[in-house]
Design an enzyme around this catalytic site. Structure first.
Site, PDB file in Angstrom:
ATOM      1  N   TYR A 151       0.833  -1.215   0.000  1.00  0.00           N
ATOM      2  CA  TYR A 151       0.000   0.000   0.000  1.00  0.00           C
ATOM      3  C   TYR A 151       0.863   1.259   0.000  1.00  0.00           C
ATOM      4  O   TYR A 151       0.670   2.177  -0.799  1.00  0.00           O
ATOM      5  CB  TYR A 151      -0.908  -0.050   1.233  1.00  0.00           C
ATOM      6  CG  TYR A 151      -1.803   1.143   1.452  1.00  0.00           C
ATOM      7  CD1 TYR A 151      -2.909   1.368   0.636  1.00  0.00           C
ATOM      8  CD2 TYR A 151      -1.556   2.030   2.495  1.00  0.00           C
ATOM      9  CE1 TYR A 151      -3.744   2.465   0.866  1.00  0.00           C
ATOM     10  CE2 TYR A 151      -2.390   3.111   2.731  1.00  0.00           C
ATOM     11  CZ  TYR A 151      -3.487   3.323   1.912  1.00  0.00           C
ATOM     12  OH  TYR A 151      -4.307   4.394   2.130  1.00  0.00           O
TER      13      TYR A 151
HETATM   14  N1  LIG Z   1      -9.762   6.380   5.563  1.00  0.00           N
HETATM   15  C1  LIG Z   1      -8.550   6.849   5.887  1.00  0.00           C
HETATM   16  O1  LIG Z   1      -8.274   7.266   7.016  1.00  0.00           O
HETATM   17  C2  LIG Z   1      -7.482   6.894   4.845  1.00  0.00           C
HETATM   18  C3  LIG Z   1      -6.171   7.199   5.225  1.00  0.00           C
HETATM   19  C4  LIG Z   1      -5.207   7.340   4.249  1.00  0.00           C
HETATM   20  C5  LIG Z   1      -5.550   7.163   2.921  1.00  0.00           C
HETATM   21  N2  LIG Z   1      -6.838   6.834   2.594  1.00  0.00           N
HETATM   22  C6  LIG Z   1      -7.156   6.677   1.166  1.00  0.00           C
HETATM   23  O2  LIG Z   1      -8.388   7.348   0.878  1.00  0.00           O
HETATM   24  C7  LIG Z   1      -9.098   6.643  -0.138  1.00  0.00           C
HETATM   25  C8  LIG Z   1     -10.482   6.246   0.327  1.00  0.00           C
HETATM   26  O3  LIG Z   1     -10.373   5.524   1.505  1.00  0.00           O
HETATM   27  P1  LIG Z   1     -11.635   4.872   2.250  1.00  0.00           P
HETATM   28  O4  LIG Z   1     -11.221   4.703   3.653  1.00  0.00           O
HETATM   29  O5  LIG Z   1     -12.871   5.612   1.915  1.00  0.00           O
HETATM   30  O6  LIG Z   1     -11.687   3.425   1.562  1.00  0.00           O
HETATM   31  P2  LIG Z   1     -12.875   2.360   1.623  1.00  0.00           P
HETATM   32  O7  LIG Z   1     -12.188   1.055   1.528  1.00  0.00           O
HETATM   33  O8  LIG Z   1     -13.762   2.622   2.785  1.00  0.00           O
HETATM   34  O9  LIG Z   1     -13.723   2.698   0.316  1.00  0.00           O
HETATM   35  C9  LIG Z   1     -13.198   2.544  -0.936  1.00  0.00           C
HETATM   36  C10 LIG Z   1     -14.314   2.453  -2.000  1.00  0.00           C
HETATM   37  O10 LIG Z   1     -13.650   2.005  -3.162  1.00  0.00           O
HETATM   38  C11 LIG Z   1     -14.354   0.877  -3.691  1.00  0.00           C
HETATM   39  N3  LIG Z   1     -13.405  -0.010  -4.377  1.00  0.00           N
HETATM   40  C12 LIG Z   1     -12.459  -0.807  -3.819  1.00  0.00           C
HETATM   41  N4  LIG Z   1     -11.787  -1.459  -4.785  1.00  0.00           N
HETATM   42  C13 LIG Z   1     -12.315  -1.074  -5.968  1.00  0.00           C
HETATM   43  C14 LIG Z   1     -12.050  -1.412  -7.321  1.00  0.00           C
HETATM   44  N5  LIG Z   1     -11.095  -2.286  -7.661  1.00  0.00           N
HETATM   45  N6  LIG Z   1     -12.805  -0.821  -8.284  1.00  0.00           N
HETATM   46  C15 LIG Z   1     -13.796   0.066  -7.966  1.00  0.00           C
HETATM   47  N7  LIG Z   1     -14.082   0.405  -6.699  1.00  0.00           N
HETATM   48  C16 LIG Z   1     -13.361  -0.155  -5.714  1.00  0.00           C
HETATM   49  C17 LIG Z   1     -15.030   0.210  -2.517  1.00  0.00           C
HETATM   50  O11 LIG Z   1     -16.148  -0.561  -2.953  1.00  0.00           O
HETATM   51  C18 LIG Z   1     -15.413   1.411  -1.661  1.00  0.00           C
HETATM   52  O12 LIG Z   1     -16.689   1.914  -2.019  1.00  0.00           O
HETATM   53  C19 LIG Z   1      -8.190   5.454  -0.511  1.00  0.00           C
HETATM   54  O13 LIG Z   1      -7.326   5.814  -1.545  1.00  0.00           O
HETATM   55  C20 LIG Z   1      -7.409   5.233   0.770  1.00  0.00           C
HETATM   56  O14 LIG Z   1      -6.216   4.529   0.531  1.00  0.00           O
HETATM   57  C21 LIG Z   1      -7.798   6.681   3.524  1.00  0.00           C
END
Ligand SMILES: NC(=O)c1ccc[n+]([C@@H]2O[C@H](COP(=O)([O-])OP(=O)(O)OC[C@H]3O[C@@H](n4cnc5c(N)ncnc54)[C@H](O)[C@@H]3O)[C@@H](O)[C@H]2O)c1
Length: 248
Positions: A151
């Site tokens: 990641y």
């Molecule tokens: N939540 C946090 O605190 C955090 C921290 C650092 C980075 N991020 C980044 O922010 C972004 C969103 O994070 P999140 O926590 O909302 O993630 P999440 O896992 O809750 O949601 C991700 C969404 O993407 C969809 N998804 C996953 N794989 C997919 C694919 N192959 N094709 C299409 N859709 C797909 C899922 O169905 C979901 O609706 C990501 O890039 C994550 O790495 C989040």
């Protein structure tokens, strides 16, 4: 607030989590959204909540054809494409020595390759509209957090790719910036269950002692990067993390 009126935005992972919150917030600010997601149930629900401004495309973002389809859908439904938010990213947390090729490919294909696929597919339309791209990085990449090998590598590669695109595409009027969020979503909830100590460690060290709210804390920063208010910014990383990491 209507600062995104006339914007047509593709949001990957736009059905749930931070992506779902962005779909809601950015449409409330006047934008139309193509939400691309694997989660059909959440995607359909999101589109049904505002069919005038939201269209859902079920698809795996690691497939190039899905990126092409999303751009075509933005044009057929809303007449143009002005913005792209590369948010979805799937990965598994494991120590480096346990990482399999499958784990590596999942993170690289959805995170890095998916981001590149969508940027390339959107480029001709964004060139026409002087568009803006927001890609998602992570504090886990910046810090090299344990168990996040595949990641962190993909996230830092996304930041590198974004800086190259910022340099190459500025001449076309396209801006590319990065947001690193910290927000409480379903994904984070699961991660917290697997790594409770890491979760508590983050909360205790965060100056605001909390995870952000996806809609109130993260989506407005993305809205800023997609609006004219940030027209003199490109290639930048913005931390939407309560002051957790202070970039210099
Ligand atoms: N939540 C946090 O605190 C955090 C921290 C650092 C980075 N991020 C980044 O922010 C972004 C969103 O994070 P999140 O926590 O909302 O993630 P999440 O896992 O809750 O949601 C991700 C969404 O993407 C969809 N998804 C996953 N794989 C997919 C694919 N192959 N094709 C299409 N859709 C797909 C899922 O169905 C979901 O609706 C990501 O890039 C994550 O790495 C989040």
């Amino acid at each position: 607030m209507k600062n995104l009126k006339d914007r047509v935005i593709i949001i990957t992972g736009g059905a749930a989590g931070i992506g779902g919150a962005m779909t809601t917030e950015l449409t409330q600010r006047g934008a139309c959204v193509v939400a691309v997601d694997l989660n059909q149930e959440a995607g359909k629900q999101k589109a049904a909540s505002n069919p005038e401004q939201i269209v859902f495309l079920k698809g795996d973002i690691s497939k190039e054809s899905v990126a092409v389809e999303a751009v075509a859908l933005a044009i057929s439904k809303f007449g143009k494409l002005t913005s792209l938010v590369n948010n979805a990213h799937a990965s598994r947390q494991k120590p480096l020595l346990e990482l399999t090729d499958e784990d590596w490919n999942l993170s690289m294909n959805t995170g890095l390759k998916g981001t590149l696929n969508f940027m390339k597919a959107a480029y001709p339309e964004l060139k026409k509209t002087k568009g803006s791209i927001v890609n998602f990085g992570s504090g886990a990449g910046l810090l090299g957090q344990k168990n996040q090998g595949s990641y962190a590598a993909a996230k830092e590669a996304i930041r590198g790719l974004s800086r190259v695109a910022a340099n190459e595409w500025a001449i076309d009027g396209i801006r590319v910036n990065i947001v690193c969020p910290l927000a409480f979503t379903e994904g984070v909830k699961q991660w917290k269950e697997n790594f409770p100590e890491q979760y508590e460690d983050i909360i205790s060290k965060n100056p605001m002692h909390r995870f952000g709210d996806p809609q109130k804390d993260v989506a407005p920063i993305v809205a800023f990067l997609l609006s004219e208010d940030s027209q003199y910014m490109t290639g930048q990383t913005l931390m939407a993390d309560g002051g957790d990491i202070k970039l210099r």
